[in-house]
Design an enzyme around this catalytic site. Structure first.
Site, PDB file in Angstrom:
ATOM      1  N   SER A  17      -0.288   4.959   2.670  1.00  0.00           N
ATOM      2  CA  SER A  17      -1.295   6.019   2.594  1.00  0.00           C
ATOM      3  C   SER A  17      -1.717   6.437   3.993  1.00  0.00           C
ATOM      4  O   SER A  17      -1.688   5.636   4.941  1.00  0.00           O
ATOM      5  CB  SER A  17      -2.525   5.522   1.829  1.00  0.00           C
ATOM      6  OG  SER A  17      -3.603   6.427   1.934  1.00  0.00           O
ATOM      7  N   TYR A  68      -9.443  -0.245   0.245  1.00  0.00           N
ATOM      8  CA  TYR A  68      -8.192   0.468  -0.029  1.00  0.00           C
ATOM      9  C   TYR A  68      -7.431   0.745   1.270  1.00  0.00           C
ATOM     10  O   TYR A  68      -6.222   0.515   1.352  1.00  0.00           O
ATOM     11  CB  TYR A  68      -8.508   1.770  -0.763  1.00  0.00           C
ATOM     12  CG  TYR A  68      -7.302   2.593  -1.153  1.00  0.00           C
ATOM     13  CD1 TYR A  68      -6.588   2.309  -2.306  1.00  0.00           C
ATOM     14  CD2 TYR A  68      -6.896   3.684  -0.378  1.00  0.00           C
ATOM     15  CE1 TYR A  68      -5.492   3.072  -2.686  1.00  0.00           C
ATOM     16  CE2 TYR A  68      -5.814   4.458  -0.751  1.00  0.00           C
ATOM     17  CZ  TYR A  68      -5.108   4.148  -1.901  1.00  0.00           C
ATOM     18  OH  TYR A  68      -4.017   4.916  -2.264  1.00  0.00           O
TER      19      TYR A  68
END
Length: 334
Positions: free
Chosen positions: A225, A238
């Site tokens: 990501s 995250y």
């Protein structure tokens, strides 16, 4: 009747979401509501594809997020992508393959000639639809429900894929859990564990289970990501897992180079999938992706060709250990 591990995990994730929603509501009452900023003109997503409606629908979803319930469905069909047999005769296992990026990758892998197994939590409706889409491309598909936090489930999923197709050539680690936290104080140890055990332990368990079945020329592709490249204010846990995935990718590439197994990662920016409406507030959903240079989130069909590129030996036989950023921004790098 005792609930399955997947159902128990889905219920836990719903509870974590509800707890954060309550914290958000409390903070919203204590502060003035900000007016949403107007979106800049978005860059259209390719030839013949109209810009998605903006602002995006402020439709929250209950975790783990069902794509079939999204009022603005993500685009995964990639109608302008024509297969050419790049993955002919191969088989793949994709975690989180029921929806979002995972579904888009499953469709293109099938279009390129691969049989596909998808592992998913409990989004049965989405999983059935993805299997139908793979079969419509002329390939076989099986759907396997379970929790990637469990090493036993990961081993079982790999074995079921091998039994169904006779082999395993490609592993795509893509399953993820995400829940925002505006402050470090909001981030509980339970949530921290859930995020790490899903996002990085799950990748570890799957890679370890798949490795005995992979051979020279096969590949592992991990979903990283942009948050793992430059962090995210409200996605502390995250972002940390995605940074760990990037490091794991590079280290595992070193580790498996002698075996001829390539390991790479794709690091997407904002993508219109169930993951984000199942996390963000309605106000944030409406503005999702607006701050990118493209002025919008990506559609899954704009990300999935990168997975084909990294999976196909004819495209990337000399590439291993990279993190490929597809972020909608100039200047992001892995």
């Amino acid at each position: 009747m005792k609930k399955s591990a997947a159902e128990q995990t889905a219920n836990k994730q719903k509870r974590i979401q509800a707890e954060q929603d309550a914290k958000d509501a409390s903070k919203k009452k204590a502060s003035s509501v900000k007016k949403p900023q107007p979106r800049k003109k978005a860059v259209a997503p390719g030839p013949g594809r109209a810009e998605p409606g903006t602002p995006l629908p402020s439709q929250p979803l209950a975790k783990p997020g069902i794509e079939a319930r999204m009022s603005l469905p993500p685009r995964f069909e990639a109608p302008h992508y024509h297969g050419s047999g790049k993955l002919e005769g191969l088989s793949a296992l994709i975690t989180g393959g029921d929806s979002g990026i995972g579904r888009a990758v499953a469709v293109l892998f099938a279009r390129e000639g691969a049989d596909v197994a998808i592992a998913y939590l409990n989004e049965h409706e989405d999983a059935r639809r993805t299997c139908e889409l793979v079969q419509a491309e002329g390939r076989r598909c099986i759907a396997i429900s379970g929790d990637v936090k469990s090493a036993r489930f990961c081993a079982s999923a790999v074995n079921r894929a091998v039994k169904a197709f006779g082999k395993l050539n490609l592993l795509v680690n893509n399953a993820a859990f995400q829940e925002h936290a505006s402050t470090l104080e909001d981030l509980t140890e339970e949530r921290f564990d859930e995020t790490f055990r899903t996002n990085i332990y799950g990748y570890f368990h799957m890679a370890k289970a798949a490795l005995p079945h992979l051979h020279r020329g096969d590949a592992i592709i991990n979903t990283g990501s942009v948050t793992g490249l430059r962090g995210s204010k409200e996605l502390l846990d995250y972002s940390a897992t995605k940074g760990a995935i990037h490091a794991f990718t590079k280290a595992l590439a070193h580790n498996l180079a002698d075996k001829g197994i390539r390991v790479n990662a794709v690091a997407p920016g904002p993508v219109w999938t169930p993951l984000n409406p199942a996390d963000k507030t309605p106000e944030d959903i409406a503005q999702f992706g607006a701050s990118t240079h493209m002025g919008r989130p990506a559609q899954p069909e704009e990300i999935s060709p990168a997975y084909v590129f990294l999976a196909a030996p004819c495209c990337s036989s000399y590439i291993t250990g990279i993190v490929l950023p597809i972020t909608g921004n100039a200047g992001d790098g892995g």
